[in-house]
Write an enzyme that holds these catalytic residues in place. Structure first.
Site, PDB file in Angstrom:
ATOM      1  N   LYS A 179       1.009  -1.329  -0.179  1.00 24.85           N
ATOM      2  CA  LYS A 179       0.007   0.005   0.090  1.00 24.85           C
ATOM      3  C   LYS A 179       0.775   1.404   0.203  1.00 24.85           C
ATOM      4  O   LYS A 179       0.533   2.046  -0.730  1.00 24.85           O
ATOM      5  CB  LYS A 179      -0.716  -0.004   1.196  1.00 24.85           C
ATOM      6  CG  LYS A 179      -1.829   1.174   1.331  1.00 24.85           C
ATOM      7  CD  LYS A 179      -3.186   0.541   2.073  1.00 24.85           C
ATOM      8  CE  LYS A 179      -2.797   0.384   3.794  1.00 24.85           C
ATOM      9  NZ  LYS A 179      -2.837   1.866   4.404  1.00 24.85           N
ATOM     10  N   GLY A 184      -5.021   7.683   5.416  1.00 26.51           N
ATOM     11  CA  GLY A 184      -4.044   8.561   6.191  1.00 26.51           C
ATOM     12  C   GLY A 184      -2.961   8.942   5.485  1.00 26.51           C
ATOM     13  O   GLY A 184      -2.557  10.404   5.175  1.00 26.51           O
ATOM     14  N   ARG A 186      -8.956  11.786  12.390  1.00 30.59           N
ATOM     15  CA  ARG A 186      -7.511  11.492  12.497  1.00 30.59           C
ATOM     16  C   ARG A 186      -6.662  12.965  12.631  1.00 30.59           C
ATOM     17  O   ARG A 186      -6.902  13.753  11.831  1.00 30.59           O
ATOM     18  CB  ARG A 186      -6.777  10.715  11.666  1.00 30.59           C
ATOM     19  CG  ARG A 186      -7.579   9.136  11.656  1.00 30.59           C
ATOM     20  CD  ARG A 186      -7.159   8.333  10.686  1.00 30.59           C
ATOM     21  NE  ARG A 186      -5.873   7.713  11.023  1.00 30.59           N
ATOM     22  CZ  ARG A 186      -4.785   6.957  10.238  1.00 30.59           C
ATOM     23  NH1 ARG A 186      -5.498   6.554   8.770  1.00 30.59           N
ATOM     24  NH2 ARG A 186      -3.665   6.813  10.398  1.00 30.59           N
ATOM     25  N   ASP A 213       1.870  -1.315  11.820  1.00 30.45           N
ATOM     26  CA  ASP A 213       0.690  -1.906  11.144  1.00 30.45           C
ATOM     27  C   ASP A 213       0.526  -3.426  11.694  1.00 30.45           C
ATOM     28  O   ASP A 213      -0.764  -3.882  11.570  1.00 30.45           O
ATOM     29  CB  ASP A 213       0.713  -1.609   9.911  1.00 30.45           C
ATOM     30  CG  ASP A 213       0.426  -0.117   9.275  1.00 30.45           C
ATOM     31  OD1 ASP A 213      -0.046   0.477  10.382  1.00 30.45           O
ATOM     32  OD2 ASP A 213       0.915   0.070   8.569  1.00 30.45           O
ATOM     33  N   LYS A 242      -4.825   5.488  14.573  1.00 26.46           N
ATOM     34  CA  LYS A 242      -4.773   4.880  13.230  1.00 26.46           C
ATOM     35  C   LYS A 242      -6.361   5.022  12.835  1.00 26.46           C
ATOM     36  O   LYS A 242      -6.888   5.599  13.497  1.00 26.46           O
ATOM     37  CB  LYS A 242      -4.350   3.665  13.319  1.00 26.46           C
ATOM     38  CG  LYS A 242      -2.586   3.416  13.570  1.00 26.46           C
ATOM     39  CD  LYS A 242      -1.907   4.003  12.578  1.00 26.46           C
ATOM     40  CE  LYS A 242      -0.390   4.206  12.887  1.00 26.46           C
ATOM     41  NZ  LYS A 242       0.457   4.815  11.807  1.00 26.46           N
ATOM     42  N   ARG A 254      -6.427   1.388  17.828  1.00 28.38           N
ATOM     43  CA  ARG A 254      -6.364  -0.180  17.973  1.00 28.38           C
ATOM     44  C   ARG A 254      -6.066  -0.825  18.966  1.00 28.38           C
ATOM     45  O   ARG A 254      -6.199  -2.189  19.287  1.00 28.38           O
ATOM     46  CB  ARG A 254      -5.206  -0.353  16.764  1.00 28.38           C
ATOM     47  CG  ARG A 254      -5.668   0.026  15.384  1.00 28.38           C
ATOM     48  CD  ARG A 254      -4.586  -0.227  14.321  1.00 28.38           C
ATOM     49  NE  ARG A 254      -5.186  -0.165  13.078  1.00 28.38           N
ATOM     50  CZ  ARG A 254      -4.543   0.032  11.764  1.00 28.38           C
ATOM     51  NH1 ARG A 254      -3.141   0.103  11.712  1.00 28.38           N
ATOM     52  NH2 ARG A 254      -5.335   0.011  10.701  1.00 28.38           N
TER      53      ARG A 254
HETATM   54  C1  S3P Z   1       2.351   4.525   6.313  1.00 24.67           C
HETATM   55  C2  S3P Z   1       3.130   4.971   7.210  1.00 24.67           C
HETATM   56  C3  S3P Z   1       2.532   4.443   8.758  1.00 24.67           C
HETATM   57  C4  S3P Z   1       1.417   3.249   8.589  1.00 24.67           C
HETATM   58  C5  S3P Z   1       0.553   3.488   7.310  1.00 24.67           C
HETATM   59  C6  S3P Z   1       1.293   3.687   6.020  1.00 24.67           C
HETATM   60  C7  S3P Z   1       2.921   5.038   5.036  1.00 24.67           C
HETATM   61  O1  S3P Z   1       1.877   5.419   9.185  1.00 24.67           O
HETATM   62  O2  S3P Z   1       0.753   3.190   9.910  1.00 24.67           O
HETATM   63  O3  S3P Z   1      -0.444   2.424   7.152  1.00 24.67           O
HETATM   64  O4  S3P Z   1       2.814   4.833   3.889  1.00 24.67           O
HETATM   65  O5  S3P Z   1       3.782   6.067   5.323  1.00 24.67           O
HETATM   66  P1  S3P Z   1       2.815   6.555  10.186  1.00 24.67           P
HETATM   67  O6  S3P Z   1       3.813   7.008   9.565  1.00 24.67           O
HETATM   68  O7  S3P Z   1       1.897   7.644  10.580  1.00 24.67           O
HETATM   69  O8  S3P Z   1       3.148   5.826  11.470  1.00 24.67           O
END
Ligand code: S3P
Length: 443
Positions: free
Chosen positions: A25, A98, A126, A318, A345, A349
């Site tokens: 992702k 997010g 968020r 995650d 998140k 969680r």
């Molecule tokens: C992500 C960073 C993480 C993760 C999210 C994807 C990214 O969040 O939890 O699912 O792609 O940069 P944070 O960097 O805010 O912890």
């Protein structure tokens, strides 16, 4: 009438054979954004066909980028160049993502036009100050509703490079600042309290932007160009995590997960599970587009509870929900600390996993920054995922080893990160089925 989607996860036997998980992702989001800002045509293969990444593609299309999907998991992007995006009269909908909203905030802060970023109910709760504050320090102007979405991003600002020490270890925040830094005059440097995933840094280099970086820091200058590049997206470690834990805790399991991304900033769960006694081997380790990729062979082994070293937390942020399930199935007590980020998140969680596991007969002591989980015998019962994809899939793993079916409420958002989870789970030997939603009041 409710359109909520519930699941029932039935106890089942060993997980055997081999499977693949959908594309990463984080990498899919970034590949779309950098390709959109590049000059020339980029091709993404292994693209995650999830709702989160599709929302980002739709936003970029609204901003005038031509994106086509010649096949499932493939996107062709005709880059607009750094200054080629066009204003959208409509708000830009990031859905549940997010990552989409925070990265796009940085990217849009440097444009000549105004934009508005919106999201679904979960994303609208968020925290966005973590990107608004550093972007403002660079000269951006972003209006929010008290630090929450929608974000109204003013265009026509002259951004200045800055050195930013981020207060939270967040790859999303770091990436947002770096994307704004592409449009800033001078040098932008980000320093993090703990190193986080470095996909933006690696991918900027692959698209030809000069950048220096190491664990916990990154530095670039404005005023360069991005050149189109082809990206092959590896399997998402975070999606593999559900099957890694499922095979660890189910007697007789011997499961191979093919071509999983193994960037060291993502694999803290492997270190943690191994410290708990897991039997996980990395086979055929190679490289794909500069990222380590390998097959994982996971065999059942009894797990024991441990105190999880705080240094692993950012590298498995995650994977913490499914780690709760591993801890519930282990012998003894597992303690997770330094994980307060879990509370902001897609859901809280810590609260959601603690409440669900308690309903399944596990003693969980909730703490502000983690939990203490006593391993025990999981019972069947009804749990609420709170619309959080990772909690829903974690409870599906719990159902596999419980003594009776586990009814999981509110699972539709699994489509944000893992379309086809039910089919993959079935192929691996799990028995998770869609179920009629139960009455809100009855649960
Ligand atoms: C992500 C960073 C993480 C993760 C999210 C994807 C990214 O969040 O939890 O699912 O792609 O940069 P944070 O960097 O805010 O912890």
């Amino acid at each position: 009438m409710s359109t909520r989607l519930d699941w029932i996860s039935h106890p089942a036997g060993a997980l055997r054979g081999e499977l693949r998980v959908p594309g990463d992702k984080s990498i899919s989001h970034r590949a779309l954004m950098l390709a959109a800002l590049a000059e020339g045509r980029s091709c993404i293969e292994g693209f995650l066909e999830g709702e989160d990444t599709r929302a980002t593609a739709a936003v970029l299309q609204q901003l005038g980028v031509r994106i086509t999907a010649p096949a499932d998991g493939v996107r062709m992007i005709d880059g607009a160049g750094l200054r080629g995006l066009r204003a959208s009269a409509q708000p830009l909908d990031c859905g549940n993502a997010g990552t989409g909203m925070r990265l796009l905030a940085g990217l849009l802060a440097g444009q000549s036009f105004d934009s508005t970023l919106v999201g679904d109910a979960s994303l609208s709760r968020r925290p966005m100050r973590r990107v608004i504050d550093p972007l403002t320090a660079m000269g951006a102007r972003i209006d929010s509703s008290d630090g929450l979405p929608p974000l109204h991003i003013h265009g026509g600002r002259n951004l200045r490079g800055a050195t930013i020490d981020t207060p939270v270890a967040s790859a999303q925040v770091k990436s947002s600042i770096l994307l704004a830094g592409l449009y800033a005059e001078g040098t932008t440097e980000v320093r993090e309290p703990q190193p986080t995933r470095d996909y933006t840094e690696r991918m900027l280099a692959a698209f030809g932007w000069p950048i220096t970086f190491g664990p916990g820091w990154a530095r670039l200058e404005g005023g360069h160009r991005l050149r189109a590049a082809d990206v092959r997206v590896p399997g998402d470690f975070s999606s593999a995590a559900f099957f890694i834990v499922a095979a660890c805790v189910t007697p007789g399991s011997d499961l191979v997960l093919r071509e999983v991304g193994l960037n060291p900033r993502r694999t803290g769960l492997l270190d943690t599970l191994r410290a708990m006694g897991a039997d996980i081997a990395i086979e055929r380790l190679g490289e794909q587009g500069g990222e380590p990729v390998g097959d994982l062979r996971v065999r059942h082994a009894p797990l024991r509870g441990i105190e999880i070293p705080v240094v692993h937390v950012a590298d498995m942020i995650d994977e913490c929900p499914v780690l709760f399930v591993a801890a519930a199935s282990a012998q003894g007590r597992t303690v997770l600390r330094g994980a307060a980020e879990l509370r902001v998140k897609e859901s809280d969680r810590i609260a959601v996993m603690a409440a669900g596991l308690r309903r399944l007969g596990i003693a969980v002591e909730e703490r502000p920054d983690g939990a203490a989980i006593e391993g025990g015998a999981l019972r069947g019962g009804e749990v609420d995922s709170a619309g959080d994809h990772r909690c829903a899939m974690s409870f599906a793993v719990a159902g596999l080893v419980a003594d009776a079916p586990v009814h999981i409420r509110d699972c539709a958002n699994v489509a944000t990160s893992f379309p086809g989870f039910l089919d993959t789970a079935r192929a691996a030997g799990m028995a998770v089925t869609a179920a009629p939603a139960t009455d809100e009041a009855a649960a």
